[in-house]
Motif scaffolding. Sequence first.
Motif, PDB file in Angstrom:
ATOM      1  N   GLY A 168      -1.696   2.572 -13.028  1.00  7.44           N
ATOM      2  CA  GLY A 168      -0.263   1.469 -12.995  1.00  7.44           C
ATOM      3  C   GLY A 168       0.154   0.279 -12.532  1.00  7.44           C
ATOM      4  N   LEU A 169       1.105  -0.519 -12.418  1.00  8.54           N
ATOM      5  CA  LEU A 169       1.592  -1.912 -12.290  1.00  8.54           C
ATOM      6  C   LEU A 169       1.156  -2.533 -10.717  1.00  8.54           C
ATOM      7  CD1 LEU A 169       4.820  -2.733 -14.681  1.00  8.54           C
ATOM      8  CD2 LEU A 169       2.528  -3.544 -14.868  1.00  8.54           C
ATOM      9  N   GLN A 170       1.209  -1.394 -10.331  1.00  7.96           N
ATOM     10  CA  GLN A 170       1.239  -1.735  -8.630  1.00  7.96           C
ATOM     11  C   GLN A 170       0.188  -0.726  -8.236  1.00  7.96           C
ATOM     12  OE1 GLN A 170       4.831  -0.983  -5.677  1.00  7.96           O
ATOM     13  NE2 GLN A 170       4.141  -3.263  -5.339  1.00  7.96           N
ATOM     14  N   PRO A 171      -0.798  -1.669  -8.396  1.00  8.23           N
ATOM     15  CA  PRO A 171      -2.352  -0.546  -7.701  1.00  8.23           C
ATOM     16  C   PRO A 171      -2.063   0.013  -6.226  1.00  8.23           C
ATOM     17  CG  PRO A 171      -3.127  -1.953  -9.103  1.00  8.23           C
ATOM     18  CD  PRO A 171      -1.451  -2.082  -8.892  1.00  8.23           C
ATOM     19  N   GLY A 172      -2.264   1.352  -5.844  1.00  2.13           N
ATOM     20  CA  GLY A 172      -1.790   1.300  -4.382  1.00  2.13           C
ATOM     21  C   GLY A 172      -0.099   1.804  -3.917  1.00  2.13           C
ATOM     22  N   GLN A 176       3.417   1.221  -3.301  1.00  2.00           N
ATOM     23  CA  GLN A 176       4.556   0.170  -2.043  1.00  2.00           C
ATOM     24  C   GLN A 176       3.486   0.183  -0.683  1.00  2.00           C
ATOM     25  OE1 GLN A 176       8.794   1.131  -1.323  1.00  2.00           O
ATOM     26  NE2 GLN A 176       8.694   3.124  -3.019  1.00  2.00           N
ATOM     27  N   LEU A 177       2.409   0.753   0.061  1.00  2.00           N
ATOM     28  CA  LEU A 177       1.726   0.387   1.317  1.00  2.00           C
ATOM     29  C   LEU A 177       1.239  -1.024   0.812  1.00  2.00           C
ATOM     30  CD1 LEU A 177       0.975   3.676   3.440  1.00  2.00           C
ATOM     31  CD2 LEU A 177       2.507   2.187   3.823  1.00  2.00           C
ATOM     32  N   THR A 178       1.175  -1.012  -0.559  1.00  2.00           N
ATOM     33  CA  THR A 178       0.356  -2.613  -0.564  1.00  2.00           C
ATOM     34  C   THR A 178       0.863  -4.202  -0.395  1.00  2.00           C
ATOM     35  OG1 THR A 178      -0.035  -2.429  -2.945  1.00  2.00           O
ATOM     36  CG2 THR A 178      -1.350  -1.287  -2.071  1.00  2.00           C
ATOM     37  N   ILE A 179       2.253  -3.837  -0.089  1.00  2.00           N
ATOM     38  CA  ILE A 179       3.251  -4.608  -0.316  1.00  2.00           C
ATOM     39  C   ILE A 179       3.772  -4.438   1.272  1.00  2.00           C
ATOM     40  CG2 ILE A 179       3.612  -4.973  -1.871  1.00  2.00           C
ATOM     41  CD1 ILE A 179       6.233  -3.932  -2.075  1.00  2.00           C
ATOM     42  N   THR A 180       3.129  -3.887   2.287  1.00  2.00           N
ATOM     43  CA  THR A 180       3.580  -3.457   3.514  1.00  2.00           C
ATOM     44  C   THR A 180       2.174  -4.328   4.526  1.00  2.00           C
ATOM     45  OG1 THR A 180       4.859  -1.487   2.961  1.00  2.00           O
ATOM     46  CG2 THR A 180       3.781  -1.448   5.010  1.00  2.00           C
ATOM     47  N   THR A 181       2.779  -4.665   5.285  1.00  2.00           N
ATOM     48  CA  THR A 181       1.881  -5.178   7.010  1.00  2.00           C
ATOM     49  C   THR A 181       1.662  -3.427   8.009  1.00  2.00           C
ATOM     50  OG1 THR A 181       3.637  -6.373   7.987  1.00  2.00           O
ATOM     51  CG2 THR A 181       2.379  -7.634   6.356  1.00  2.00           C
ATOM     52  N   ASP A 182       2.555  -4.190   8.804  1.00  2.00           N
ATOM     53  CA  ASP A 182       2.244  -2.992   9.584  1.00  2.00           C
ATOM     54  C   ASP A 182       2.619  -1.945   9.082  1.00  2.00           C
ATOM     55  OD1 ASP A 182       1.642  -5.362  11.616  1.00  2.00           O
ATOM     56  OD2 ASP A 182       3.069  -5.293  11.824  1.00  2.00           O
ATOM     57  N   VAL A 183       1.461  -0.763   9.369  1.00  2.00           N
ATOM     58  CA  VAL A 183       1.650   0.810   9.679  1.00  2.00           C
ATOM     59  C   VAL A 183       2.213   1.252  10.950  1.00  2.00           C
ATOM     60  CG1 VAL A 183       1.162   2.887   8.228  1.00  2.00           C
ATOM     61  CG2 VAL A 183       1.122   1.186   6.884  1.00  2.00           C
ATOM     62  N   GLU A 184       2.724   1.587  11.537  1.00  2.00           N
ATOM     63  CA  GLU A 184       2.654   2.271  12.546  1.00  2.00           C
ATOM     64  C   GLU A 184       2.806   4.039  12.582  1.00  2.00           C
ATOM     65  OE1 GLU A 184       4.947   0.030  15.412  1.00  2.00           O
ATOM     66  OE2 GLU A 184       7.250   0.348  14.461  1.00  2.00           O
ATOM     67  N   ASN A 185       3.095   4.546  12.017  1.00  2.00           N
ATOM     68  CA  ASN A 185       4.031   5.809  11.904  1.00  2.00           C
ATOM     69  C   ASN A 185       2.790   6.739  10.837  1.00  2.00           C
ATOM     70  OD1 ASN A 185       4.533   4.708   9.249  1.00  2.00           O
ATOM     71  ND2 ASN A 185       6.588   4.980  10.042  1.00  2.00           N
ATOM     72  N   ASP A 234      -3.958   2.468  16.648  1.00  2.00           N
ATOM     73  CA  ASP A 234      -2.932   1.397  16.412  1.00  2.00           C
ATOM     74  C   ASP A 234      -2.184   1.424  15.545  1.00  2.00           C
ATOM     75  OD1 ASP A 234      -4.425   0.625  18.965  1.00  2.00           O
ATOM     76  OD2 ASP A 234      -6.423   0.288  18.359  1.00  2.00           O
ATOM     77  N   VAL A 235      -1.271  -0.306  15.547  1.00  2.00           N
ATOM     78  CA  VAL A 235      -1.224  -0.245  14.055  1.00  2.00           C
ATOM     79  C   VAL A 235      -1.889  -0.734  13.193  1.00  2.00           C
ATOM     80  CG1 VAL A 235       0.236  -2.026  12.778  1.00  2.00           C
ATOM     81  CG2 VAL A 235       1.076  -0.979  15.150  1.00  2.00           C
ATOM     82  N   VAL A 236      -2.135  -0.288  11.322  1.00  2.00           N
ATOM     83  CA  VAL A 236      -3.070  -0.715  10.329  1.00  2.00           C
ATOM     84  C   VAL A 236      -2.120  -1.474   9.340  1.00  2.00           C
ATOM     85  CG1 VAL A 236      -4.493   1.219  10.941  1.00  2.00           C
ATOM     86  CG2 VAL A 236      -2.635   1.811   9.654  1.00  2.00           C
ATOM     87  N   GLN A 237      -3.039  -2.235   8.552  1.00  2.00           N
ATOM     88  CA  GLN A 237      -2.794  -2.740   7.535  1.00  2.00           C
ATOM     89  C   GLN A 237      -2.136  -2.419   6.554  1.00  2.00           C
ATOM     90  OE1 GLN A 237      -1.259  -6.158   7.756  1.00  2.00           O
ATOM     91  NE2 GLN A 237      -1.392  -5.375  10.618  1.00  2.00           N
ATOM     92  N   GLY A 238      -1.071  -1.858   5.610  1.00  2.00           N
ATOM     93  CA  GLY A 238      -0.713  -1.450   4.497  1.00  2.00           C
ATOM     94  C   GLY A 238      -1.833  -1.441   3.079  1.00  2.00           C
ATOM     95  N   PRO A 239      -2.175  -2.435   3.381  1.00  2.00           N
ATOM     96  CA  PRO A 239      -3.692  -2.528   2.068  1.00  2.00           C
ATOM     97  C   PRO A 239      -4.912  -1.587   2.294  1.00  2.00           C
ATOM     98  CG  PRO A 239      -1.869  -4.293   2.489  1.00  2.00           C
ATOM     99  CD  PRO A 239      -1.448  -3.683   3.471  1.00  2.00           C
ATOM    100  N   TRP A 240      -5.074  -2.254   3.865  1.00  2.00           N
ATOM    101  CA  TRP A 240      -6.271  -1.261   3.620  1.00  2.00           C
ATOM    102  C   TRP A 240      -6.446  -0.571   4.064  1.00  2.00           C
ATOM    103  CZ3 TRP A 240      -7.493   1.991   8.354  1.00  2.00           C
ATOM    104  CH2 TRP A 240      -8.461   1.654   7.992  1.00  2.00           C
ATOM    105  N   LEU A 241      -4.993   0.298   4.598  1.00  2.00           N
ATOM    106  CA  LEU A 241      -5.108   2.079   4.344  1.00  2.00           C
ATOM    107  C   LEU A 241      -5.219   1.981   3.344  1.00  2.00           C
ATOM    108  CD1 LEU A 241      -4.559   4.670   5.795  1.00  2.00           C
ATOM    109  CD2 LEU A 241      -2.044   4.151   5.371  1.00  2.00           C
ATOM    110  N   MET A 242      -4.325   1.254   2.078  1.00  2.11           N
ATOM    111  CA  MET A 242      -4.228   2.617   1.027  1.00  2.11           C
ATOM    112  C   MET A 242      -6.447   1.978   0.001  1.00  2.11           C
ATOM    113  SD  MET A 242      -2.052   3.099   0.558  1.00  2.11           S
ATOM    114  CE  MET A 242      -2.175   4.533  -1.000  1.00  2.11           C
TER     115      MET A 242
END
Length: 325
Positions: free
Chosen positions: A36-40, A42-51, A57-65
């Motif tokens: 689709g238009l946004q691979p990954g 909404q998490l690809t446009i989220t920096t800190d993911v802590e939940n 430790d906090v991870v980065q959304g793009p890395w997680l996807m």
Amino acid sequence: MATHKTRMLIIGSGPAGLSAAIYGARAMMEPIVVQGLQPGGQLTITTDVENYPGFRDVVQGPWLMQEMQAQAEHVGTRMMWDTIVSVDLENGSPFRAVGDSGDVYEGETLVIATGAQARWLGVPGEMELGGKGVSACATCDGFFYRGKKVAVIGGGNTAVEEALYLTNHSDDVTLIHRRDSLRAERILQERLFRHPKIKVLWNKVVESFEGDPLAGGLTHLSLKDTVSGDMSAFHCDGAFVAIGHAPSTELFKKKLAMDDGGYLLVEPGTPKTAIPGVFACGDVMDHTYRQAVTAAGTGCMAALDAERFLATSKFEKEQVPESTW
């Protein structure tokens, strides 16, 4: 133009779609994911993911996807860089979808994981100044406003999170809300109110975004007081609209049942739509929780139910009619 066939076709590549792919691949369904238009998602446009469970430790959304996609591919998922523009659900399995590339995708089961997109205010100047001072994603565009004055419009979790994030770039952040209290979670409100870089303007709505798209972009917001009706100008360099999201269900209008908000309706407690073999998971059907972990969970459920649907269909086809002797 090519035709791609699979036992499980997945539209969307966020946590829901990729989780469905991981479980589907492990069940030997050889899933195809159309990103689709946004691979990954909404998490690809989220920096800190802590939940998200599993990460102390906090991870980065793009890395997680990226990790989710790599895991899906590792177990046998095929990723397709395409965007679905039409679907045919009327004739049952196999379900047919057409991409804007012209390629055709056929799946014995279909998993819909198209997610949601940011909502806009729909006021004058919003679209004209988009990318020129007006944005719906602080994590995408906040960097461009380092040391500048910015505003966030909204009162829910999204707005508070955006405001807190922007303090990484700006010392002057103002949250503008149409009521006199916020809807955000209490812990987020406490962080917001304690933060020295954030101010709140209560009982204000944006009537328009003002500025010149060709010369300098946004200059100020035209605000209306919801109590007195008075008008005022709020001067800022950037404004971020953070009023939630709308499900990406345009493809399925008049094809699948939806609620008043446009979310796909499913059998309670399951990802099953009214069409056997078609499943919906993640934010496209969840208007209550809208979290990455719940999206992933429903993606898992969709894959398991897709596997059961195929097994049941195969069993029914293999039944031998009773002898008439």
